[in-house]
Design a protein around this motif. Structure first.
Motif, PDB file in Angstrom:
ATOM      1  N   LEU A 141     -58.454 -27.978   1.109  1.00 51.40           N
ATOM      2  CA  LEU A 141     -57.477 -28.140   2.176  1.00 51.40           C
ATOM      3  C   LEU A 141     -56.497 -26.976   2.192  1.00 51.40           C
ATOM      4  N   GLU A 142     -55.863 -26.761   3.342  1.00 50.82           N
ATOM      5  CA  GLU A 142     -54.896 -25.665   3.479  1.00 50.82           C
ATOM      6  C   GLU A 142     -53.753 -25.810   2.486  1.00 50.82           C
ATOM      7  N   SER A 143     -53.279 -27.035   2.259  1.00 55.48           N
ATOM      8  CA  SER A 143     -52.139 -27.229   1.362  1.00 55.48           C
ATOM      9  C   SER A 143     -52.473 -26.831  -0.074  1.00 55.48           C
ATOM     10  N   ILE A 144     -53.725 -27.001  -0.479  1.00 54.53           N
ATOM     11  CA  ILE A 144     -54.143 -26.596  -1.825  1.00 54.53           C
ATOM     12  C   ILE A 144     -54.158 -25.077  -1.941  1.00 54.53           C
ATOM     13  N   SER A 145     -54.504 -24.408  -0.839  1.00 54.87           N
ATOM     14  CA  SER A 145     -54.673 -22.952  -0.879  1.00 54.87           C
ATOM     15  C   SER A 145     -53.368 -22.198  -1.110  1.00 54.87           C
ATOM     16  N   LEU A 174     -60.286 -32.513  -2.125  1.00 53.01           N
ATOM     17  CA  LEU A 174     -59.420 -33.128  -1.133  1.00 53.01           C
ATOM     18  C   LEU A 174     -58.195 -33.760  -1.786  1.00 53.01           C
ATOM     19  N   ILE A 175     -57.124 -33.832  -1.032  1.00 50.74           N
ATOM     20  CA  ILE A 175     -55.973 -34.669  -1.356  1.00 50.74           C
ATOM     21  C   ILE A 175     -55.905 -35.678  -0.223  1.00 50.74           C
ATOM     22  N   ASP A 176     -56.320 -36.912  -0.476  1.00 50.17           N
ATOM     23  CA  ASP A 176     -56.492 -37.849   0.624  1.00 50.17           C
ATOM     24  C   ASP A 176     -56.545 -39.268   0.069  1.00 50.17           C
ATOM     25  N   ARG A 177     -56.743 -40.212   0.969  1.00 55.62           N
ATOM     26  CA  ARG A 177     -57.035 -41.566   0.545  1.00 55.62           C
ATOM     27  C   ARG A 177     -58.375 -41.550  -0.198  1.00 55.62           C
ATOM     28  N   PRO A 178     -58.613 -42.526  -1.093  1.00 53.56           N
ATOM     29  CA  PRO A 178     -59.869 -42.520  -1.843  1.00 53.56           C
ATOM     30  C   PRO A 178     -61.084 -42.481  -0.925  1.00 53.56           C
ATOM     31  N   ILE A 192     -42.049 -30.711  16.080  1.00 52.62           N
ATOM     32  CA  ILE A 192     -43.127 -29.723  16.135  1.00 52.62           C
ATOM     33  C   ILE A 192     -44.258 -30.203  15.242  1.00 52.62           C
ATOM     34  N   GLU A 193     -45.483 -29.972  15.681  1.00 52.74           N
ATOM     35  CA  GLU A 193     -46.681 -30.217  14.876  1.00 52.74           C
ATOM     36  C   GLU A 193     -47.310 -28.870  14.577  1.00 52.74           C
ATOM     37  N   ILE A 194     -47.608 -28.616  13.302  1.00 53.30           N
ATOM     38  CA  ILE A 194     -48.155 -27.310  12.934  1.00 53.30           C
ATOM     39  C   ILE A 194     -49.021 -27.463  11.689  1.00 53.30           C
ATOM     40  N   GLY A 195     -50.100 -26.704  11.644  1.00 48.03           N
ATOM     41  CA  GLY A 195     -51.070 -26.842  10.566  1.00 48.03           C
ATOM     42  C   GLY A 195     -50.801 -25.994   9.342  1.00 48.03           C
ATOM     43  N   SER A 196     -49.637 -25.363   9.283  1.00 56.93           N
ATOM     44  CA  SER A 196     -49.308 -24.475   8.158  1.00 56.93           C
ATOM     45  C   SER A 196     -48.271 -25.129   7.260  1.00 56.93           C
ATOM     46  N   THR A 197     -48.641 -25.360   6.004  1.00 59.91           N
ATOM     47  CA  THR A 197     -47.716 -25.965   5.050  1.00 59.91           C
ATOM     48  C   THR A 197     -46.475 -25.104   4.858  1.00 59.91           C
ATOM     49  N   SER A 198     -46.640 -23.797   4.730  1.00 59.30           N
ATOM     50  CA  SER A 198     -45.487 -22.915   4.509  1.00 59.30           C
ATOM     51  C   SER A 198     -44.540 -22.927   5.701  1.00 59.30           C
ATOM     52  N   ASN A 199     -45.078 -23.023   6.919  1.00 65.06           N
ATOM     53  CA  ASN A 199     -44.229 -23.090   8.102  1.00 65.06           C
ATOM     54  C   ASN A 199     -43.458 -24.404   8.164  1.00 65.06           C
ATOM     55  N   ILE A 200     -44.094 -25.488   7.759  1.00 62.07           N
ATOM     56  CA  ILE A 200     -43.392 -26.781   7.718  1.00 62.07           C
ATOM     57  C   ILE A 200     -42.193 -26.685   6.784  1.00 62.07           C
ATOM     58  N   TYR A 205     -47.198 -30.893  -5.010  1.00 62.99           N
ATOM     59  CA  TYR A 205     -47.561 -29.592  -5.563  1.00 62.99           C
ATOM     60  C   TYR A 205     -47.242 -28.430  -4.627  1.00 62.99           C
ATOM     61  N   THR A 206     -46.999 -28.719  -3.338  1.00 60.00           N
ATOM     62  CA  THR A 206     -46.689 -27.652  -2.385  1.00 60.00           C
ATOM     63  C   THR A 206     -45.200 -27.305  -2.357  1.00 60.00           C
ATOM     64  N   LEU A 207     -44.353 -28.124  -2.998  1.00 62.66           N
ATOM     65  CA  LEU A 207     -42.912 -28.033  -2.777  1.00 62.66           C
ATOM     66  C   LEU A 207     -42.114 -27.477  -3.954  1.00 62.66           C
ATOM     67  N   LYS A 208     -42.736 -27.348  -5.124  1.00 61.86           N
ATOM     68  CA  LYS A 208     -41.984 -27.001  -6.328  1.00 61.86           C
ATOM     69  C   LYS A 208     -41.171 -25.724  -6.163  1.00 61.86           C
ATOM     70  N   GLN A 209     -41.784 -24.681  -5.644  1.00 58.59           N
ATOM     71  CA  GLN A 209     -41.088 -23.394  -5.524  1.00 58.59           C
ATOM     72  C   GLN A 209     -39.881 -23.500  -4.590  1.00 58.59           C
TER      73      GLN A 209
END
Length: 289
Positions: free
Chosen positions: A97-101, A145-149, A219-227, A243-247
């Protein structure tokens, strides 16, 4: 069936170009053309539709592509098992997924690549739905994936762990100092959200709908960094995997907040197609996480 011909087919299919495939493989274009013609003669089917200089996969080509990926992967795995060269090698395709990348997980990919310099990873970034489809089609050896089982008869979960989904806002936002926030207040503020249908957004909207509550996406956007950037500018609140937010949290750009009586977790899952073997290189890669 000659592996070189199959490899040529894969590269032409991925680039939609005989010229670019030749550049990738460092062959003359005439060699690529001859390899594809040999393969088509062997299969008794035209694999590409040719319209002048433009090409695309034919129906037969679309059907053959998953088998080509499997043929390539099997050859690499057999070679790894019986070769005198014990060092892992070959080209392997995985999906994330994009968020993992954008997360620190990439450091472990780098560590794996340093320790296995002969292994080439082709990483596809896509949505859960498309990644599972490509796994089933044989285009990918493994999906993370990071998702529901995922509970599907044809998919095997090799490893899974729980990942907290964190709600966050700008330091100057009222929620930053009023945590835990009553769940009723979530519908009173604008949200910065991933695309509709994204796992954690879908879960939140379903849980709120059960309470007859709804949130408004500014706004809806597919970029984690932009969010994260939009939230840091106090344009709304949001939720993302921890894991996307620590920094951003460590830098003081955003602040996590809790919701009274509510939290959310997703599952980190390494998935493979049940009927296929797991290449040794992929098994080694998964052991890094």
């Amino acid at each position: 069936m000659d592996l070189k011909n199959v490899n040529a087919f894969i590269h032409v299919a991925e680039t939609n170009s005989f010229t670019r495939a030749a550049e990738r493989l460092e062959y003359a274009q005439s060699t690529i053309t001859a390899q594809i013609q040999t393969l088509e003669a062997e299969l008794g089917a035209e694999l590409f539709i040719r319209r002048g200089k433009r090409i695309s996969l034919s129906v037969a080509g679309q059907m053959f592509l998953p088998y080509a990926y499997q043929f390539q992967a099997l050859h690499q795995d057999v070679h790894a098992q019986f070769s005198r060269d014990t060092e892992l090698s070959g080209e392997y395709r995985i999906g994330i997924l994009e968020s993992i990348s954008i997360a620190s997980y990439m450091d472990r990919f780098a560590q794996f690549m340093r320790e296995y310099p002969k292994v080439n990873l082709m990483v596809t970034i896509d949505t859960t739905l498309h990644l599972l489809q490509r796994l089933r089609n044989g285009e990918l050896s493994m999906v993370w994936l990071i998702d529901r089982p995922v509970n599907a008869a044809d998919i095997r979960v090799v490893h899974e762990s729980s990942v907290p989904i964190v709600f966050f806002c700008a330091p100057s936002h009222p929620f930053a100092t009023s945590s835990p926030v009553p769940i009723e207040q979530l519908s009173e503020v604008p949200w910065i959200l991933a695309e509709k249908g994204t796992n954690y957004r879908w879960q939140l909207e379903q849980d709120l709908a059960a309470r007859h509550q709804y949130i408004r996406a500014r706004i809806e956007i597919g970029s984690t960094s932009n969010i994260i950037d939009f939230v840091a500018k106090n344009l709304g609140v949001s939720l993302l995997p921890s894991y996307t937010l620590k920094q951003a949290i460590d830098a003081g750009r955003i602040v996590p907040f809790q919701i009274k009586g509510y939290d959310m977790h997703m599952q980190s899952q390494f998935l493979v197609f049940r009927k296929r073997w797991i290449p040794e290189a992929i098994a080694k890669l998964m052991s890094y996480f």
